[in-house]
Motif scaffolding. Structure first.
Motif, short mmCIF file in Angstrom:
data_model
loop_
_atom_site.label_atom_id
_atom_site.label_comp_id
_atom_site.label_asym_id
_atom_site.label_seq_id
_atom_site.Cartn_x
_atom_site.Cartn_y
_atom_site.Cartn_z
N GLU A 1 0.87 -1.15 -0.02
CA GLU A 1 0.15 0.14 0.10
C GLU A 1 0.69 1.08 -0.27
O GLU A 1 1.92 1.33 0.80
N PHE A 2 0.55 2.20 -0.95
CA PHE A 2 1.26 3.32 -1.00
C PHE A 2 0.36 4.45 -0.68
O PHE A 2 -0.53 4.59 -1.26
N THR A 3 0.83 5.23 0.37
CA THR A 3 -0.06 6.23 0.81
C THR A 3 0.79 7.50 0.70
O THR A 3 1.85 7.60 1.14
N PHE A 4 0.05 8.70 0.17
CA PHE A 4 0.60 9.89 -0.17
C PHE A 4 -0.06 11.05 0.45
O PHE A 4 -1.36 11.06 0.14
N ASN A 5 0.38 12.00 1.28
CA ASN A 5 -0.57 13.07 1.71
C ASN A 5 0.02 14.50 0.81
O ASN A 5 -0.55 15.48 1.10
N ALA A 6 1.32 14.34 0.31
CA ALA A 6 1.78 15.67 -0.23
C ALA A 6 2.56 14.89 -1.49
O ALA A 6 2.87 13.72 -1.52
N PRO A 7 2.79 15.81 -2.34
CA PRO A 7 3.45 15.39 -3.72
C PRO A 7 4.84 14.86 -3.49
O PRO A 7 5.15 14.03 -4.19
#
Length: 186
Positions: A81-87
């Motif tokens: 699972e790849f989680t991103f909150n900002a670029p």
């Protein structure tokens, strides 16, 4: 989305574009053949609708969105699972140890999958990512990837209906390519 220096890459193609649930981003697989090793490199890319890329690149083949900032994809022997909150911020967590497969989100905890053909044919199933248990498993023995160019290639590409009661997949029946329906699978 220009992702490579054309002089450095001999072959290049993009596959599996999928919109985020809020339709603000597109994730896709960016594939190229390395000029030094001649191996295919597959990288997960995410862009917004203006084509602005997120700066991470992870080796991924098949993937699906789990939420607006989370993607599950197959990478180096497991589903992560790849989680991103900002670029520029990305976290990664292994969620399921399995061989490469096409995947579709059923809900926040389950994925529909179909594996590439092996000696026993294609397998379709459902995995619970919370428990790592296979909830449903169906072997499609008559299906296999074409070995000869004249044979029909079958990869299943199973998809879940919107009401989540049926699964459709491509197959071969009497030497013709067709789509089969798996009803009431739960």
């Amino acid at each position: 989305f220009p992702s490579h220096d054309i002089q450095a890459i001999t072959e290049h193609w993009i596959q599996h574009p999928i919109f985020s649930p809020d339709s603000k981003h597109i994730a896709f697989v960016d594939r190229c053949k390395s000029p030094t090793t001649n191996k295919i490199i597959s990288m997960l890319r995410v862009v917004d609708l203006e084509g602005q890329p997120y700066t991470f690149s992870e080796p991924v083949t098949h993937h699906c969105w789990m939420s607006n900032n989370s993607i599950v994809g197959w990478s180096n022997g497991s589903f992560k699972e790849f989680t991103f909150n900002a670029p520029n911020k990305l976290s990664t967590e292994v969620v399921w140890e399995a061989r490469d497969a096409h995947i579709t989100k059923i809900d926040n905890h389950r994925l529909l999958f179909d594996t590439y053909p092996g000696k026993g044919g294609i397998v379709i199933g459902v995995v619970n990512l919370t428990t790592n248990e296979i909830c449903m498993h169906k072997q499609l023995k008559h299906m296999s990837t074409a070995i000869e160019p004249s044979e029909i290639r079958i990869d299943a590409h199973c998809k879940l209906s919107h009401n989540k009661k049926q699964i459709a997949y491509d197959t071969k029946y009497k030497d013709k390519q067709t789509v089969e329906l798996y009803r009431d699978w739960e």
